[in-house]
Design a protein around this motif. Structure first.
Motif, PDB file in Angstrom:
ATOM      1  N   ASP A 164       0.872  -1.177   0.000  1.00  0.00           N
ATOM      2  CA  ASP A 164       0.000   0.000   0.000  1.00  0.00           C
ATOM      3  C   ASP A 164       0.908   1.226   0.000  1.00  0.00           C
ATOM      4  N   VAL A 165       1.631   1.377  -1.102  1.00  0.00           N
ATOM      5  CA  VAL A 165       2.662   2.407  -1.203  1.00  0.00           C
ATOM      6  C   VAL A 165       2.220   3.467  -2.206  1.00  0.00           C
ATOM      7  N   PHE A 166       2.134   4.690  -1.733  1.00  0.00           N
ATOM      8  CA  PHE A 166       1.781   5.802  -2.609  1.00  0.00           C
ATOM      9  C   PHE A 166       2.751   6.955  -2.363  1.00  0.00           C
ATOM     10  N   GLY A 167       3.289   7.499  -3.443  1.00  0.00           N
ATOM     11  CA  GLY A 167       4.042   8.734  -3.362  1.00  0.00           C
ATOM     12  C   GLY A 167       3.088   9.863  -3.689  1.00  0.00           C
ATOM     13  N   GLY A 168       2.591  10.540  -2.670  1.00  0.00           N
ATOM     14  CA  GLY A 168       1.458  11.433  -2.870  1.00  0.00           C
ATOM     15  C   GLY A 168       0.220  10.586  -3.091  1.00  0.00           C
ATOM     16  N   SER A 169      -0.361  10.668  -4.277  1.00  0.00           N
ATOM     17  CA  SER A 169      -1.542   9.864  -4.604  1.00  0.00           C
ATOM     18  C   SER A 169      -1.254   8.854  -5.706  1.00  0.00           C
ATOM     19  N   ARG A 170       0.042   8.530  -5.921  1.00  0.00           N
ATOM     20  CA  ARG A 170       0.405   7.648  -7.026  1.00  0.00           C
ATOM     21  C   ARG A 170       1.312   6.515  -6.556  1.00  0.00           C
ATOM     22  N   VAL A 171       1.095   5.326  -7.096  1.00  0.00           N
ATOM     23  CA  VAL A 171       1.977   4.192  -6.815  1.00  0.00           C
ATOM     24  C   VAL A 171       3.294   4.432  -7.550  1.00  0.00           C
ATOM     25  N   PRO A 172       4.441   4.373  -6.855  1.00  0.00           N
ATOM     26  CA  PRO A 172       5.728   4.636  -7.518  1.00  0.00           C
ATOM     27  C   PRO A 172       6.024   3.624  -8.621  1.00  0.00           C
ATOM     28  N   ALA A 173       6.678   4.088  -9.664  1.00  0.00           N
ATOM     29  CA  ALA A 173       6.935   3.255 -10.836  1.00  0.00           C
ATOM     30  C   ALA A 173       7.754   2.012 -10.508  1.00  0.00           C
ATOM     31  N   HIS A 174       8.714   2.129  -9.589  1.00  0.00           N
ATOM     32  CA  HIS A 174       9.600   0.982  -9.331  1.00  0.00           C
ATOM     33  C   HIS A 174       8.905  -0.142  -8.563  1.00  0.00           C
ATOM     34  N   LEU A 175       7.636   0.066  -8.186  1.00  0.00           N
ATOM     35  CA  LEU A 175       6.858  -0.990  -7.529  1.00  0.00           C
ATOM     36  C   LEU A 175       5.777  -1.537  -8.463  1.00  0.00           C
ATOM     37  N   THR A 176       6.019  -1.441  -9.763  1.00  0.00           N
ATOM     38  CA  THR A 176       5.020  -1.885 -10.741  1.00  0.00           C
ATOM     39  C   THR A 176       5.553  -2.916 -11.723  1.00  0.00           C
ATOM     40  N   THR A 177       6.810  -3.315 -11.619  1.00  0.00           N
ATOM     41  CA  THR A 177       7.458  -4.091 -12.679  1.00  0.00           C
ATOM     42  C   THR A 177       7.428  -5.598 -12.428  1.00  0.00           C
ATOM     43  N   LYS A 178       7.730  -6.325 -13.482  1.00  0.00           N
ATOM     44  CA  LYS A 178       7.802  -7.782 -13.381  1.00  0.00           C
ATOM     45  C   LYS A 178       8.921  -8.205 -12.433  1.00  0.00           C
ATOM     46  N   ALA A 179      10.037  -7.484 -12.436  1.00  0.00           N
ATOM     47  CA  ALA A 179      11.126  -7.803 -11.506  1.00  0.00           C
ATOM     48  C   ALA A 179      10.674  -7.620 -10.062  1.00  0.00           C
ATOM     49  N   TYR A 180       9.904  -6.581  -9.805  1.00  0.00           N
ATOM     50  CA  TYR A 180       9.338  -6.380  -8.463  1.00  0.00           C
ATOM     51  C   TYR A 180       8.399  -7.521  -8.098  1.00  0.00           C
ATOM     52  N   ARG A 197       8.509 -10.545  -9.137  1.00  0.00           N
ATOM     53  CA  ARG A 197       9.330 -11.737  -8.858  1.00  0.00           C
ATOM     54  C   ARG A 197       9.919 -11.679  -7.451  1.00  0.00           C
ATOM     55  N   GLU A 198      10.333 -10.495  -7.024  1.00  0.00           N
ATOM     56  CA  GLU A 198      10.849 -10.359  -5.661  1.00  0.00           C
ATOM     57  C   GLU A 198       9.748 -10.655  -4.632  1.00  0.00           C
ATOM     58  N   ALA A 199       8.544 -10.182  -4.901  1.00  0.00           N
ATOM     59  CA  ALA A 199       7.428 -10.483  -3.996  1.00  0.00           C
ATOM     60  C   ALA A 199       7.194 -11.987  -3.919  1.00  0.00           C
ATOM     61  N   ASP A 200       7.230 -12.668  -5.054  1.00  0.00           N
ATOM     62  CA  ASP A 200       7.045 -14.112  -5.087  1.00  0.00           C
ATOM     63  C   ASP A 200       8.156 -14.824  -4.318  1.00  0.00           C
ATOM     64  N   ARG A 201       9.373 -14.343  -4.452  1.00  0.00           N
ATOM     65  CA  ARG A 201      10.509 -14.968  -3.762  1.00  0.00           C
ATOM     66  C   ARG A 201      10.360 -14.891  -2.245  1.00  0.00           C
ATOM     67  N   VAL A 202       9.877 -13.768  -1.756  1.00  0.00           N
ATOM     68  CA  VAL A 202       9.789 -13.550  -0.311  1.00  0.00           C
ATOM     69  C   VAL A 202       8.615 -14.319   0.304  1.00  0.00           C
TER      70      VAL A 202
END
Length: 263
Positions: free
Chosen positions: A127-143, A145-150
């Motif tokens: 639930d990460v928002f920079g202001g009212s927007r989800v930051p770009a670096h938390l939108t990628t396939k690599a991200y 994959r990291e969520a799946d790994r953890v």
């Protein structure tokens, strides 16, 4: 800001947008619609009362960590938020109860996730928002994959997102997580899914099948009813959207004026 209707309840706003709501006397009270839907996902993650290991990316006023601590005593939780000033403010004015089992860390969510141990959490809530927007670096396939790994086997990922028709961002996020996870669902108010207004939607992902019927029952009978899209219906919604790479990532769209503001 204090809530005049509840004695020890508070609304936290950031740059004029409502960010969190906390009732210190009743931590199971979830005021915001998206928080209630994330709460339903947490409720469905395991049998009632069983402790969970939960990683929260984005802290706000620690509404959901308080909820988990109250509904699943003995849970171990980590909260990661880059806004150290906000964490200090919340810690001073809205302190966690003793023995809550919640550790709070001032750090970037993606950086923390990449350093986290594999197979270490049962549920990851983003639930990460920079202001009212989800930051770009938390939108990628690599991200993703990291969520799946953890996540442990059988674990669930749940993210609060925001978009409106034609849903380019939301569809891209579903395509991204579909490329990594075997099972997906989307929880949102019907009016949002029909494109009638900009709003929040909760993405749920797991490598194992989760109890979609129970999640649908809980969200349908909520004070703010929502619909759970999955399977073929969700596939049609995603359409030809493609997974997001590091090179083409963008933040979630700016909400239309007044969408999340408070007077």
């Amino acid at each position: 800001m204090p809530d005049v209707d509840r004695r020890r309840a508070w609304l936290l706003t950031v740059d004029g947008a409502p960010q969190s709501y906390v009732d210190l006397d009743e931590p199971t009270h979830l005021e915001f619609e998206y928080a209630r839907r994330l709460g339903h996902v947490l409720d469905c993650a395991a049998e009632d009362g069983r402790p969970l290991d939960v990683l929260h990316l984005g802290g706000g006023a620690l509404t959901l960590p308080r909820y988990v601590a109250a509904t699943r005593p003995g849970s171990r939780q980590h909260v990661v938020d880059a806004d150290r000033g906000l964490l200090a403010l919340v810690g001073e004015h809205l302190p966690l109860p003793d023995g809550a089992g919640v550790d709070v860390h001032g750090a970037d969510a993606r950086t923390w996730l990449e350093a986290a141990p594999s197979d270490s959490v049962d549920v990851l809530v983003a639930d990460v928002f920079g202001g009212s927007r989800v930051p770009a670096h938390l939108t990628t396939k690599a991200y993703a994959r990291e969520a799946d790994r953890v996540l442990r086997p059988g674990g669930s990922y749940a993210a609060n997102l925001a978009d409106g028709a034609p849903f380019a961002f939301l569809r891209s996020q579903l395509a991204t997580f579909r490329a990594v996870f075997a099972h997906l669902a989307l929880v949102a108010e019907p009016a949002v899914l029909r494109g009638r207004r900009f709003g929040n939607a909760v993405l749920v992902a797991s490598q194992t099948a989760f109890d979609v019927p129970e999640l649908a029952r809980r969200t349908a009978r909520d004070a703010f009813p929502a619909r759970v899209e999955h399977g073929a219906g969700l596939h049609r919604f995603v359409g030809d959207a493609r997974p997001v790479t590091e090179g083409d990532a963008v933040p979630s769209p700016e909400p239309p004026g007044g969408s999340f503001s408070v007077g």
